[in-house]
Enzyme design. Structure first.
Site, PDB file in Angstrom:
ATOM      1  N   MET A  38     104.529  35.411   2.078  1.00 51.55           N
ATOM      2  CA  MET A  38     104.348  36.863   2.028  1.00 51.55           C
ATOM      3  C   MET A  38     103.835  37.382   3.376  1.00 51.55           C
ATOM      4  SD  MET A  38     103.283  37.812  -1.823  1.00 51.55           S
ATOM      5  CE  MET A  38     101.546  37.451  -1.708  1.00 51.55           C
ATOM      6  N   GLY A  39     103.938  36.546   4.408  1.00 51.39           N
ATOM      7  CA  GLY A  39     103.511  36.986   5.731  1.00 51.39           C
ATOM      8  C   GLY A  39     102.008  36.899   5.923  1.00 51.39           C
ATOM      9  N   LEU A  41     100.652  35.343   8.359  1.00 50.02           N
ATOM     10  CA  LEU A  41     100.707  33.883   8.416  1.00 50.02           C
ATOM     11  C   LEU A  41      99.467  33.278   9.066  1.00 50.02           C
ATOM     12  CD1 LEU A  41     104.462  33.324   9.364  1.00 50.02           C
ATOM     13  CD2 LEU A  41     103.403  33.523   7.105  1.00 50.02           C
ATOM     14  N   HIS A  45     100.427  28.261   6.290  1.00 51.41           N
ATOM     15  CA  HIS A  45     101.876  28.513   6.293  1.00 51.41           C
ATOM     16  C   HIS A  45     102.558  27.670   7.373  1.00 51.41           C
ATOM     17  CE1 HIS A  45     100.245  32.560   4.892  1.00 51.41           C
ATOM     18  NE2 HIS A  45     101.028  32.213   3.888  1.00 51.41           N
ATOM     19  N   GLN A 156     100.228  23.161  -1.904  1.00 51.09           N
ATOM     20  CA  GLN A 156      99.383  22.703  -3.011  1.00 51.09           C
ATOM     21  C   GLN A 156      98.245  23.703  -3.276  1.00 51.09           C
ATOM     22  OE1 GLN A 156      99.796  19.846  -4.865  1.00 51.09           O
ATOM     23  NE2 GLN A 156      97.992  20.474  -6.033  1.00 51.09           N
ATOM     24  N   ARG A 195      94.352  36.423   2.101  1.00 49.79           N
ATOM     25  CA  ARG A 195      93.352  37.327   1.507  1.00 49.79           C
ATOM     26  C   ARG A 195      91.947  37.103   2.077  1.00 49.79           C
ATOM     27  NH1 ARG A 195      96.841  36.889  -3.368  1.00 49.79           N
ATOM     28  NH2 ARG A 195      97.596  38.986  -3.781  1.00 49.79           N
TER      29      ARG A 195
HETATM   30  P1  AMP Z   1     101.738  33.147   0.429  1.00 53.44           P
HETATM   31  O1  AMP Z   1     102.136  33.782   1.711  1.00 53.44           O
HETATM   32  O2  AMP Z   1     100.290  33.263   0.111  1.00 53.44           O
HETATM   33  O3  AMP Z   1     102.651  33.546  -0.717  1.00 53.44           O
HETATM   34  O4  AMP Z   1     101.972  31.583   0.618  1.00 53.44           O
HETATM   35  C1  AMP Z   1     103.210  31.077   1.019  1.00 53.44           C
HETATM   36  C2  AMP Z   1     103.198  29.564   0.918  1.00 53.44           C
HETATM   37  O5  AMP Z   1     102.157  29.048   1.752  1.00 53.44           O
HETATM   38  C3  AMP Z   1     102.909  29.062  -0.498  1.00 53.44           C
HETATM   39  O6  AMP Z   1     103.697  27.911  -0.756  1.00 53.44           O
HETATM   40  C4  AMP Z   1     101.445  28.722  -0.427  1.00 53.44           C
HETATM   41  O7  AMP Z   1     101.046  27.747  -1.357  1.00 53.44           O
HETATM   42  C5  AMP Z   1     101.332  28.193   0.990  1.00 53.44           C
HETATM   43  N1  AMP Z   1      99.955  28.265   1.469  1.00 53.44           N
HETATM   44  C6  AMP Z   1      99.137  29.352   1.498  1.00 53.44           C
HETATM   45  N2  AMP Z   1      97.911  29.013   1.945  1.00 53.44           N
HETATM   46  C7  AMP Z   1      97.953  27.682   2.194  1.00 53.44           C
HETATM   47  C8  AMP Z   1      96.991  26.732   2.675  1.00 53.44           C
HETATM   48  N3  AMP Z   1      95.742  27.077   2.991  1.00 53.44           N
HETATM   49  N4  AMP Z   1      97.388  25.441   2.805  1.00 53.44           N
HETATM   50  C9  AMP Z   1      98.662  25.069   2.483  1.00 53.44           C
HETATM   51  N5  AMP Z   1      99.598  25.910   2.029  1.00 53.44           N
HETATM   52  C10 AMP Z   1      99.250  27.199   1.895  1.00 53.44           C
END
Ligand code: AMP
Length: 289
Positions: A38-39, A41, A45, A156, A195
């Site tokens: 969702m950006g 980053l 990510h 994860q 967040r």
């Molecule tokens: P999001 O942008 O929050 O939707 O996350 C996109 C992808 O990044 C998802 O597969 C999340 O599980 C992964 N992700 C987000 N934060 C972390 C983190 N701290 N460590 C590993 N993967 C992450």
């Protein structure tokens, strides 16, 4: 780029429309990986992008804040967005292509057919955020159809999302390999999250309690405390932290998200969610009982 860092810093191509995406994917490239985000980053990510780079010849990153997975009163409007910054970060991580559609591109009409995530999504995050995982799975399936990857990498960090996606891929025969990547944490142990940007300095310190709860659960498991003891260890850490309100601490089967019994032996997922101010944060760890 330093001599320590041999990664290319070529900027990935950015496409916004379905036509541009289709055109960018037309040439055969061997294995294609997709990382959906969702950006806003961060290193979490980027670790997924690097893993994708190891697994495939072409790496596609999607950036889309999916309205379907946000409930009323959640942070859809205020969710951090920074496409230029994201593309700069992706240049160093090895992404070839960025698909950053707007809402009308992904949902030209209000979808009447959506994915129902089933019982994996009824508990934990799903109980607090009704419809959330239906929205996640619907967009994940759409983005899989649009980007046609061989492999998709998910963090994860969002363990329930990962379980729901795995189940969808299995139950709907989606021809994509799902690969999980470990949680990336900041130097203080706090799991990286877009967040976290909502936290002020003091809240950020309180947020460390989530990681400490994870550590306490791991220590309890290692000491042979059993399911009840592991849960309690994490609960106590969160309860003791001012400024932190626990949403749930759960010890579940990592595939089904069903609570394990007190006599459970073997691996289990300790998952927790807590609010720091008005920001909801999650964390988790695998433990062996
Ligand atoms: P999001 O942008 O929050 O939707 O996350 C996109 C992808 O990044 C998802 O597969 C999340 O599980 C992964 N992700 C987000 N934060 C972390 C983190 N701290 N460590 C590993 N993967 C992450």
């Amino acid at each position: 780029m330093t001599t320590m860092d041999p990664r290319p810093t070529t900027a990935p191509r950015v496409v916004r429309t379905r036509a541009e995406l289709a055109e960018a994917l037309v040439a055969p490239v061997g294995r294609r990986a997709v990382v959906m985000t969702m950006g806003a980053l961060h290193e979490g990510h980027l670790s997924l992008v690097r893993r994708a780079r190891e697994l495939a010849d072409q790496v596609v990153v999607t950036i889309f804040v999916n309205p379907l997975q946000f409930g009323a009163g959640e942070d859809l409007e205020s969710y951090p967005r920074d496409l230029d910054g994201d593309v700069r970060l992706l240049a160093g991580a090895g992404a070839d292509l960025v698909f950053a559609p707007d809402v009308a591109t992904v949902y030209p009409t209000q979808p009447l057919v959506t994915v129902h995530a089933g019982p994996v999504a009824d508990v934990l995050e799903g109980a607090v955020r009704p419809g959330h995982f239906d929205g996640v799975l619907t967009v994940v399936l759409k983005l899989m159809h649009l980007t046609r990857p061989d492999v998709a990498i998910f963090g994860q960090k969002d363990a329930q999302q990962l379980a729901a996606i795995r189940r969808m891929v299995r139950d709907l025969d989606v021809p994509v390999e799902v690969v999980a990547a470990p949680i990336v944490r900041d130097t203080d142990g706090v799991a990286l999250s877009s967040r976290n940007a909502y936290l002020d300095g003091e809240q950020r310190e309180h947020a460390r309690a989530l990681y400490e709860a994870v550590l306490a659960a791991q220590a309890a498991a290692e000491q042979g405390s059993g399911a009840a003891g592991v849960r309690r260890a994490a609960e106590e850490v969160l309860a003791a932290e001012p400024g932190v309100t626990t949403d749930y601490v759960a010890l579940v089967d990592a595939d089904t998200m069903t609570e394990v019994g007190d006599d459970h032996a073997g691996p289990a997922l300790l998952a927790l969610a807590a609010r720091v101010g008005s920001t909801r944060l999650i964390d988790n760890t695998m433990v062996v009982l």
